[in-house]
Design a protein around this motif. Sequence first.
Motif, PDB file in Angstrom:
ATOM      1  N   ARG A  48      -2.971   5.444  13.719  1.00 49.90           N
ATOM      2  CA  ARG A  48      -3.082   4.271  13.851  1.00 49.90           C
ATOM      3  C   ARG A  48      -4.076   3.566  13.338  1.00 49.90           C
ATOM      4  O   ARG A  48      -4.259   1.864  12.843  1.00 49.90           O
ATOM      5  CB  ARG A  48      -2.331   2.619  14.692  1.00 49.90           C
ATOM      6  CG  ARG A  48      -0.573   3.330  15.032  1.00 49.90           C
ATOM      7  CD  ARG A  48      -0.191   2.711  13.876  1.00 49.90           C
ATOM      8  NE  ARG A  48       1.343   3.158  14.195  1.00 49.90           N
ATOM      9  CZ  ARG A  48       1.717   4.855  13.907  1.00 49.90           C
ATOM     10  NH1 ARG A  48       1.272   5.586  13.210  1.00 49.90           N
ATOM     11  NH2 ARG A  48       2.990   4.491  14.397  1.00 49.90           N
ATOM     12  N   ALA A  49      -5.126   4.430  12.983  1.00 54.38           N
ATOM     13  CA  ALA A  49      -6.899   4.304  12.132  1.00 54.38           C
ATOM     14  C   ALA A  49      -7.307   5.459  11.791  1.00 54.38           C
ATOM     15  O   ALA A  49      -6.991   6.504  12.116  1.00 54.38           O
ATOM     16  CB  ALA A  49      -7.714   3.517  13.281  1.00 54.38           C
ATOM     17  N   VAL A  63      -2.589   4.120   4.088  1.00 53.67           N
ATOM     18  CA  VAL A  63      -2.225   3.280   5.206  1.00 53.67           C
ATOM     19  C   VAL A  63      -1.708   2.675   5.633  1.00 53.67           C
ATOM     20  O   VAL A  63      -0.780   2.315   6.426  1.00 53.67           O
ATOM     21  CB  VAL A  63      -3.660   2.555   5.274  1.00 53.67           C
ATOM     22  CG1 VAL A  63      -4.305   1.760   6.294  1.00 53.67           C
ATOM     23  CG2 VAL A  63      -5.025   4.296   5.360  1.00 53.67           C
ATOM     24  N   ARG A  64      -0.882   1.589   4.004  1.00 54.21           N
ATOM     25  CA  ARG A  64      -0.260   0.749   4.328  1.00 54.21           C
ATOM     26  C   ARG A  64       1.348   1.087   4.999  1.00 54.21           C
ATOM     27  O   ARG A  64       2.175   0.776   5.222  1.00 54.21           O
ATOM     28  CB  ARG A  64      -0.240   0.123   2.498  1.00 54.21           C
ATOM     29  CG  ARG A  64      -1.332  -0.788   1.971  1.00 54.21           C
ATOM     30  CD  ARG A  64      -0.672  -1.192   0.967  1.00 54.21           C
ATOM     31  NE  ARG A  64      -1.728  -2.180   0.720  1.00 54.21           N
ATOM     32  CZ  ARG A  64      -2.556  -1.659  -0.179  1.00 54.21           C
ATOM     33  NH1 ARG A  64      -2.426  -1.683  -1.277  1.00 54.21           N
ATOM     34  NH2 ARG A  64      -3.601  -3.202  -1.067  1.00 54.21           N
ATOM     35  N   ASP A 117      -7.494  -5.388  -0.456  1.00 50.04           N
ATOM     36  CA  ASP A 117      -6.957  -5.614   0.713  1.00 50.04           C
ATOM     37  C   ASP A 117      -6.471  -6.841   1.359  1.00 50.04           C
ATOM     38  O   ASP A 117      -7.996  -7.727   1.631  1.00 50.04           O
ATOM     39  CB  ASP A 117      -6.760  -4.271   1.569  1.00 50.04           C
ATOM     40  CG  ASP A 117      -5.944  -4.660   3.061  1.00 50.04           C
ATOM     41  OD1 ASP A 117      -5.411  -5.211   3.128  1.00 50.04           O
ATOM     42  OD2 ASP A 117      -6.538  -5.456   3.896  1.00 50.04           O
ATOM     43  N   HIS A 148       1.707   3.819   6.311  1.00 48.35           N
ATOM     44  CA  HIS A 148       2.070   4.098   7.981  1.00 48.35           C
ATOM     45  C   HIS A 148       1.542   2.652   8.773  1.00 48.35           C
ATOM     46  O   HIS A 148       1.483   3.043  10.105  1.00 48.35           O
ATOM     47  CB  HIS A 148       0.893   5.240   8.126  1.00 48.35           C
ATOM     48  CG  HIS A 148       1.959   6.719   7.456  1.00 48.35           C
ATOM     49  ND1 HIS A 148       1.386   7.242   6.165  1.00 48.35           N
ATOM     50  CD2 HIS A 148       2.162   7.508   8.328  1.00 48.35           C
ATOM     51  CE1 HIS A 148       1.728   8.174   6.553  1.00 48.35           C
ATOM     52  NE2 HIS A 148       2.720   8.320   7.273  1.00 48.35           N
ATOM     53  N   ASP A 149       1.517   1.539   8.339  1.00 50.96           N
ATOM     54  CA  ASP A 149       1.529   0.749   9.167  1.00 50.96           C
ATOM     55  C   ASP A 149       0.058   0.780   9.654  1.00 50.96           C
ATOM     56  O   ASP A 149      -0.357   0.387  11.465  1.00 50.96           O
ATOM     57  CB  ASP A 149       2.316  -0.142   9.922  1.00 50.96           C
ATOM     58  CG  ASP A 149       3.378  -0.483   9.608  1.00 50.96           C
ATOM     59  OD1 ASP A 149       4.154  -1.179   8.755  1.00 50.96           O
ATOM     60  OD2 ASP A 149       4.802  -0.431  10.074  1.00 50.96           O
ATOM     61  N   ALA A 150      -0.509   1.162   9.514  1.00 49.86           N
ATOM     62  CA  ALA A 150      -2.381   1.972  10.203  1.00 49.86           C
ATOM     63  C   ALA A 150      -3.426   0.978   9.213  1.00 49.86           C
ATOM     64  O   ALA A 150      -3.382   0.167   8.557  1.00 49.86           O
ATOM     65  CB  ALA A 150      -2.422   2.729   9.909  1.00 49.86           C
ATOM     66  N   PHE A 151      -4.717   0.812   9.932  1.00 48.74           N
ATOM     67  CA  PHE A 151      -6.123   0.514   9.096  1.00 48.74           C
ATOM     68  C   PHE A 151      -6.752   1.826   9.021  1.00 48.74           C
ATOM     69  O   PHE A 151      -6.378   2.305   9.193  1.00 48.74           O
ATOM     70  CB  PHE A 151      -7.064  -0.072  11.259  1.00 48.74           C
ATOM     71  CG  PHE A 151      -5.909  -1.308  11.937  1.00 48.74           C
ATOM     72  CD1 PHE A 151      -6.249  -2.648  11.266  1.00 48.74           C
ATOM     73  CD2 PHE A 151      -5.061  -0.769  12.211  1.00 48.74           C
ATOM     74  CE1 PHE A 151      -5.201  -3.762  11.878  1.00 48.74           C
ATOM     75  CE2 PHE A 151      -3.882  -1.668  13.727  1.00 48.74           C
ATOM     76  CZ  PHE A 151      -4.698  -3.510  12.820  1.00 48.74           C
ATOM     77  N   LEU A 185      -5.411   3.758  -0.004  1.00 49.11           N
ATOM     78  CA  LEU A 185      -5.261   2.693   0.349  1.00 49.11           C
ATOM     79  C   LEU A 185      -3.766   2.302   0.902  1.00 49.11           C
ATOM     80  O   LEU A 185      -2.268   1.817   1.571  1.00 49.11           O
ATOM     81  CB  LEU A 185      -4.998   0.986   0.229  1.00 49.11           C
ATOM     82  CG  LEU A 185      -5.170  -0.368   0.740  1.00 49.11           C
ATOM     83  CD1 LEU A 185      -5.601  -0.640   1.948  1.00 49.11           C
ATOM     84  CD2 LEU A 185      -6.462  -1.324  -0.363  1.00 49.11           C
ATOM     85  N   HIS A 226      -4.349  -4.466   6.469  1.00 50.61           N
ATOM     86  CA  HIS A 226      -5.169  -2.839   6.657  1.00 50.61           C
ATOM     87  C   HIS A 226      -6.580  -2.877   6.943  1.00 50.61           C
ATOM     88  O   HIS A 226      -6.452  -1.720   7.377  1.00 50.61           O
ATOM     89  CB  HIS A 226      -4.444  -2.257   5.897  1.00 50.61           C
ATOM     90  CG  HIS A 226      -2.602  -2.800   5.254  1.00 50.61           C
ATOM     91  ND1 HIS A 226      -2.413  -2.352   6.872  1.00 50.61           N
ATOM     92  CD2 HIS A 226      -2.092  -3.277   5.350  1.00 50.61           C
ATOM     93  CE1 HIS A 226      -1.005  -2.305   6.480  1.00 50.61           C
ATOM     94  NE2 HIS A 226      -1.085  -2.964   5.808  1.00 50.61           N
TER      95      HIS A 226
END
Length: 470
Positions: free
Chosen positions: A242-243, A270-271, A299, A273-276, A267, A303
């Motif tokens: 998640r990161a 990342v979005r 952003d 995958h609901d990640a940071f 970006l 995120h």
Amino acid sequence: MVDDSTVTVADSLRAWVATASPGSRLPSNRELVARFGVSPVTVQKAFRRLTTAGLIETRPGVGTFVRARPAVRPADYGWQTAALRAPHTRPPAVSAPMRSADPDAIALHSGYPARDLLPERLLRNAFARVGRSESGWTRSSVAGDPDLRSWFAGELAAVTPAGTTPPAARDVVVLPGTQSGLSSVFRALVGSGHPVLVESPTYWGALLAAAQAGVDVVPVRGGPDGPDPADLARAFTETGARAFYAQPTFANPTGARWSAERADQVLDVVRAHDAFLVEDDWAHDFTVEGEVSPVAARDDAGHVVYLRSLTKSVSPAVRVGALVARGPARERILTDRLAESVYVSAVLQAVALEVVTAPGWRTHLRTMRGNLRARRDLMVEELQRRVPSAHLALVPAGGLNLWARLPEGTDVQRLVRECEAEGVVVAAGDEWFPAEPSGPFVRVNYSGPEPERFGEGLAILGRVLARQEG
């Protein structure tokens, strides 16, 4: 404050005492005044420093003598090994970039710029002003000084595209250096035993922070333009991470810089995958070509967790940085900061704010960047001339280092040892890889002291490398 002449006399006497027999008599004050060309007060101050260190003793009416060194029984700490058991994590060996070099060595290994590239005049003035004010002598809030937080937010807001909500001061947390911020991010947003994606190679300090937090590091191949978005998406899917930790602007050690298109692609991944994305903007002030536009400016959905350091560009003595995060992520990180350090020194925050808001700050940055460009170009030229078998994948447009690949089969650790034996300190590239190195590399710092010795240092590196090849 101790003046330079006192330190010089004390260091000379310390060296003499180290080789003298116990009970040996030191030269008289008058003799030392004549020898060093200093005042009697300076000699007395030097004597006091050595007396405090337990190296000499004064016998009234007789003179000053080398103290006898009592026999010391080696301490036995073996009991701690059994009491502590095996460590939960084994951090990577990362001491080389932080190691102090011999004063006469050609230091090409450090991650910090030389003193002549720092704003010392601005810094001295800032400390003087803060010392006379009330701002530095009150306890700061956990999140940091409001004015400093506003400055960090404003800097990022200035490059935020139209249509994107810029960060506000409430989104900023001031840090005692971004290294501690990395630890908080890994603990608060990833958690022990969970994976975090990192570029390979990547900043050794991030690997250390991850190891200390018990986070599992998963490498993603980097490149001159950053990671391949398809590789990154596959790593997210396969690991459930998640990161993703990265340095989009002048990555340490490679110098890679993401294009605006690549930043948008990453970006998007990342979005999806609901990640940071943990963006470490360590080299923000060290651009020598173009302007810096952090991914965080693109952003506004929380995120990107953005880290911005002032430690390297202002002074290693002013360990101040900031973290920009939004939503629950920011609250979790702030809670971790409260447990970690409660708050950052108000004095250092006030000094940092004085420096970056001073009229001379922008002038200093322009001058420093010009000097960095000249040093970079000089080191590139000398590396190509003195170490022709080394390969540069790119000449970085900023940062502090060159990342050179050496011929296959090079024993990098042996190379580093032999260079150091000949008076040149370089950093083995192994320390920046989260897994096995993809080849033999060294990182050399072009922002270090004495650029006039770059050629001499790289000539030694070339000779040592040629012996291995030969």
